[in-house]
Design an enzyme around this catalytic site. Structure first.
Site, mmCIF file in Angstrom:
data_model
loop_
_atom_site.group_PDB
_atom_site.id
_atom_site.type_symbol
_atom_site.label_atom_id
_atom_site.label_comp_id
_atom_site.label_asym_id
_atom_site.label_seq_id
_atom_site.Cartn_x
_atom_site.Cartn_y
_atom_site.Cartn_z
ATOM 1 N N HIS A 1 6.131 -9.114 -25.273
ATOM 2 C CA HIS A 1 5.673 -10.545 -25.435
ATOM 3 C C HIS A 1 6.728 -11.667 -24.688
ATOM 4 O O HIS A 1 6.351 -12.664 -24.018
ATOM 5 C CB HIS A 1 5.684 -10.933 -26.860
ATOM 6 C CG HIS A 1 4.475 -10.614 -27.594
ATOM 7 N ND1 HIS A 1 3.116 -10.949 -27.280
ATOM 8 C CD2 HIS A 1 4.385 -9.519 -28.979
ATOM 9 C CE1 HIS A 1 2.468 -10.669 -28.359
ATOM 10 N NE2 HIS A 1 3.004 -9.653 -29.193
ATOM 11 N N GLY B 1 6.180 -7.829 -37.065
ATOM 12 C CA GLY B 1 6.961 -8.242 -35.999
ATOM 13 C C GLY B 1 6.297 -9.238 -35.375
ATOM 14 O O GLY B 1 5.375 -9.816 -35.260
ATOM 15 N N HIS C 1 7.266 -3.543 -28.064
ATOM 16 C CA HIS C 1 6.062 -4.474 -28.186
ATOM 17 C C HIS C 1 6.163 -5.840 -28.044
ATOM 18 O O HIS C 1 5.782 -6.699 -27.346
ATOM 19 C CB HIS C 1 5.241 -4.001 -29.742
ATOM 20 C CG HIS C 1 4.011 -4.830 -29.793
ATOM 21 N ND1 HIS C 1 2.660 -4.585 -29.841
ATOM 22 C CD2 HIS C 1 3.738 -6.302 -29.947
ATOM 23 C CE1 HIS C 1 1.938 -5.639 -30.077
ATOM 24 N NE2 HIS C 1 2.641 -6.637 -30.047
ATOM 25 N N GLU C 2 7.347 -6.349 -28.921
ATOM 26 C CA GLU C 2 7.849 -7.544 -29.017
ATOM 27 C C GLU C 2 8.634 -8.320 -27.692
ATOM 28 O O GLU C 2 8.287 -9.337 -27.365
ATOM 29 C CB GLU C 2 8.719 -7.728 -30.382
ATOM 30 C CG GLU C 2 7.994 -7.742 -31.503
ATOM 31 C CD GLU C 2 6.784 -8.112 -31.811
ATOM 32 O OE1 GLU C 2 6.548 -9.271 -31.271
ATOM 33 O OE2 GLU C 2 5.840 -7.474 -32.755
ATOM 34 N N CYS D 1 -1.708 -6.406 -33.184
ATOM 35 C CA CYS D 1 -0.846 -7.484 -32.619
ATOM 36 C C CYS D 1 -1.402 -8.747 -33.417
ATOM 37 O O CYS D 1 -2.511 -9.155 -33.364
ATOM 38 C CB CYS D 1 -0.999 -7.555 -30.975
ATOM 39 S SG CYS D 1 -0.103 -9.084 -30.490
ATOM 40 N N LEU D 2 -0.459 -9.734 -33.799
ATOM 41 C CA LEU D 2 -0.730 -11.080 -34.528
ATOM 42 C C LEU D 2 -1.664 -11.848 -33.464
ATOM 43 O O LEU D 2 -2.340 -12.589 -33.756
ATOM 44 C CB LEU D 2 0.238 -11.609 -35.116
ATOM 45 C CG LEU D 2 0.621 -10.962 -36.324
ATOM 46 C CD1 LEU D 2 2.045 -11.541 -36.777
ATOM 47 C CD2 LEU D 2 -0.189 -10.700 -37.533
ATOM 48 N N GLN E 1 4.691 -16.143 -29.275
ATOM 49 C CA GLN E 1 3.546 -16.048 -29.746
ATOM 50 C C GLN E 1 3.267 -17.476 -30.585
ATOM 51 O O GLN E 1 2.324 -17.609 -30.986
ATOM 52 C CB GLN E 1 3.343 -15.051 -30.728
ATOM 53 C CG GLN E 1 3.327 -13.417 -30.094
ATOM 54 C CD GLN E 1 3.409 -12.276 -31.368
ATOM 55 O OE1 GLN E 1 4.380 -11.990 -31.676
ATOM 56 N NE2 GLN E 1 2.173 -12.003 -31.608
HETATM 57 ZN ZN LIG Z 1 2.188 -8.637 -30.529
#
Ligand SMILES: [Zn+2]
Length: 204
Positions: free
Chosen positions: A174, A82, A170-171, A128-129, A87
């Site tokens: 962000h 995701g 989660h997204e 998380c990226l 991000q």
């Molecule tokens: Zn993330």
């Protein structure tokens, strides 16, 4: 309980498989199907730009579709499941996701809204990226209904449980300038922050 264990385990298997595939097939010239899409830089914690609140998308234009293509390219390249526009430092309410093991289920969520269907909280391990290398349990709502627009600007409604429900929450965090580390203890969060700051200094 068993379902969450299943999802967490599946997630780890998924990460391993994608890593293996990346080693076999990922070259600089072969980054996916869309030749024009670009891999963008992913912001990493504690970059303050990750705290920006994203604005709703007024109209789903070709520019937004280009953004979506770049986001998929960036997410697949980083072996993620995701990615929120935040991000890559674009502060619009756009999320891309693919929970499949073979890039076969790309999902797009524009201006997503979540309605709680079951207020019970379950813990699942998250990564998380933007917080690379760290995995921690986070409690999220188990069952929710998502309303969003797709890449054609069409509204759709989706009921989500398990990994999909966790991932969308989660997204969406962000988009609101929030990270999964915000759910951890002060001690854990500052430990992660220090380790990442050290890594960023080394690679600068
Ligand atoms: Zn993330």
């Amino acid at each position: 309980m068993s379902e969450n264990t299943f999802c967490a385990a599946r997630r780890r298997i998924l990460a391993n498989r994608i890593t293996v595939r990346g080693f076999n097939g990922g070259t600089a010239t072969n980054k996916g199907e869309n030749q024009s899409a670009m891999i963008r830089e992913i912001l990493e914690y504690p970059d303050p730009r990750l705290r920006t609140i994203a604005k709703p998308v007024d109209e789903v234009t070709d520019d937004i579709r280009t953004l979506i293509d770049d986001m998929f390219e960036t997410m697949y390249d980083a072996n993620g499941i995701g990615l929120a526009a935040t991000q890559i430092d674009v502060h619009k309410q756009v999320i891309v996701m693919d929970l499949s093991e073979d890039k076969s289920e790309p999902r797009v969520f524009i201006n997503p809204k979540v309605e709680v269907l079951d207020g019970d909280l379950e813990a699942m391990q998250e990564g998380c990226l933007s917080v690379p290398g760290f995995y921690e349990d986070v409690k999220r709502i188990e069952h929710c209904r998502i309303t969003a627009k797709d890449r054609n600007g069409e509204e759709f409604v989706l009921e989500a449980e398990g990994l999909l429900a966790v991932c969308i929450q989660h997204e969406m965090d962000h988009l609101n300038g929030k990270l999964f580390v915000d759910y951890l203890s002060q001690l854990k969060r500052s430990r992660i922050r220090k380790k990442l700051e050290k890594l960023h200094k080394q690679s600068a």
